[in-house]
Design an enzyme around this catalytic site. Structure first.
Site, PDB file in Angstrom:
ATOM      1  CB  SER A  20      35.501  26.077  -2.061  1.00 34.55           C
ATOM      2  OG  SER A  20      34.737  26.999  -2.254  1.00 34.55           O
ATOM      3  CE  LYS A  44      30.354  29.320   3.997  1.00 32.56           C
ATOM      4  NZ  LYS A  44      29.888  28.826   2.299  1.00 32.56           N
ATOM      5  CG  LEU A  72      27.256  27.905  -3.072  1.00 31.11           C
ATOM      6  CD1 LEU A  72      27.138  28.326  -4.052  1.00 31.11           C
ATOM      7  CD2 LEU A  72      28.585  27.686  -2.539  1.00 31.11           C
ATOM      8  CB  CYS A 128      26.123  28.889  -8.856  1.00 31.25           C
ATOM      9  SG  CYS A 128      27.399  28.760  -8.073  1.00 31.25           S
ATOM     10  CE  LYS A 163      34.601  22.559  -5.464  1.00 37.05           C
ATOM     11  NZ  LYS A 163      34.694  22.603  -3.975  1.00 37.05           N
ATOM     12  CG  ASN A 190      31.225  20.844  -5.511  1.00 37.14           C
ATOM     13  OD1 ASN A 190      30.596  20.603  -5.243  1.00 37.14           O
ATOM     14  ND2 ASN A 190      31.107  22.571  -6.814  1.00 37.14           N
ATOM     15  N   GLY A 215      32.912  13.466   1.541  1.00 37.47           N
ATOM     16  CA  GLY A 215      34.001  12.263   2.828  1.00 37.47           C
ATOM     17  C   GLY A 215      34.234  11.681   2.106  1.00 37.47           C
ATOM     18  N   GLY A 242      36.868  13.098  -0.500  1.00 42.66           N
ATOM     19  CA  GLY A 242      37.079  12.694   0.227  1.00 42.66           C
ATOM     20  C   GLY A 242      38.825  12.495   1.045  1.00 42.66           C
ATOM     21  N   GLY A 263      38.678  18.619   2.305  1.00 43.34           N
ATOM     22  CA  GLY A 263      37.601  19.601   2.615  1.00 43.34           C
ATOM     23  C   GLY A 263      37.075  19.063   3.449  1.00 43.34           C
TER      24      GLY A 263
END
Length: 299
Positions: A20, A44, A72, A128, A163, A190, A215, A242, A263
């Site tokens: 996402s 997303k 977001l 969030c 998530k 995440n 990453g 990653g 991602g």
């Protein structure tokens, strides 16, 4: 050879999905990637109303990855259904919608709207900030995570994936809370909270000061957390963090992930997802593996 995996009753033709926030809803990547080759498309994050996101600058390159503090930004559920889901109906690939909110009520408003659509699953972004609890993320407190999972599960007519945030002391405690509240699957990890300072300007590089790091640099942490969660819960796991190539993806699956999500790799190589699908198939052929489940959770 069989590359199919099943997550919460939904069968995917292969275990490769998008992470996402890194693939939009596929529209930006349609000219590079055959979306029908993917296991699933994870959109997303979408909220009940449009979110403007954080002030700029909100992206920074760091060793082995990137920081983002996008906040977001999204067009809200109405536009999302009319534009994004309408586009995705052109493809056979299962759609998983990432849901965000600042209160439980906001999450539930999005969930109820998505119940009316033909998506496959929902991924609930619990990173969030919970505005009613001092802006601590839902996913950083086991009770808050249990409560939101329970509330969403009671409303959702589709399977839900929670998530998980890695910014916790014990990831297994969070996974167990999600499972006990009825989550159909979990996805992890995440982003990891990070910071970058411009020493010449003596200022933060990101306007938000901190951002989420993604990453290759975070992969060892992600693999470790997937392995720990696999030992702690019985529900399916989607691993991410990653993944740049098929070898990375297979490493996650061997650690216990039933599927994986790509991602940050999408930003530097728009062909990454399909290349990983093909790489997994090549590995299986070379190793004479007939069924992908032979490499899932082997440790």
């Amino acid at each position: 050879m069989n590359t199919q995996v099943t997550i919460a009753g939904v069968t995917l033709q292969n275990p490769v999905m998008t992470a996402s926030g890194t693939f939009g809803s596929g529209m930006e990547y349609d000219e590079f990637v055959d979306l029908n080759r993917l296991g699933a498309i994870v959109t997303k994050g979408v909220a009940n109303v449009p979110w403007p996101g954080n002030p700029t600058p909100r992206v920074a390159e760091v060793y082995g990855g990137m920081l983002n503090a996008i906040g977001l930004q999204n067009p809200g559920i109405d536009t999302f259904i009319e534009r994004d889901l309408a586009f995705l109906k052109n493809y056979k690939t299962p759609v998983i919608v990432n849901v965000c909110g600042k209160t439980v009520e906001e999450y539930l408003q999005v969930v109820e709207r998505l119940n009316e659509t033909d998506i496959a699953m929902m991924e609930i972004n619990v990173s969030c900030p919970n505005v009613k609890e001092g802006a601590i993320a839902f996913g950083q407190n086991a009770k808050a995570l249990y409560d939101i999972t329970d509330a969403v599960k009671k409303k959702a007519k589709k399977p839900i994936i929670m998530k998980l945030s890695p910014n916790v002391t014990d990831i297994t405690e969070m996974a167990k809370a999600a499972e006990s509240a009825g989550a159909d699957a979990v996805s992890l990890i995440n982003t990891i909270t990070g910071m970058k300072i411009d020493i010449h300007k003596r200022a933060f590089v990101l306007a938000n000061k901190t951002g989420g790091m993604s990453g290759p640099a975070i992969k060892p942490v992600a693999v470790r957390m997937v392995y720990q969660v696999r030992k702690a819960v019985k529900i399916p796991i989607i691993g991410m963090g990653g993944i740049m190539n098929a070898e990375d993806a297979i490493e996650f699956m061997m650690a216990g992930a039933d599927a994986i999500a790509v991602g940050a790799a999408n930003f530097i190589n728009p062909y990454a997802t399909v290349e990983i699908v093909e790489g997994i198939e090549k590995f299986m052929a070379e190793e004479k593996i007939e069924d992908i489940h032979e490499i899932i959770n082997v440790l």
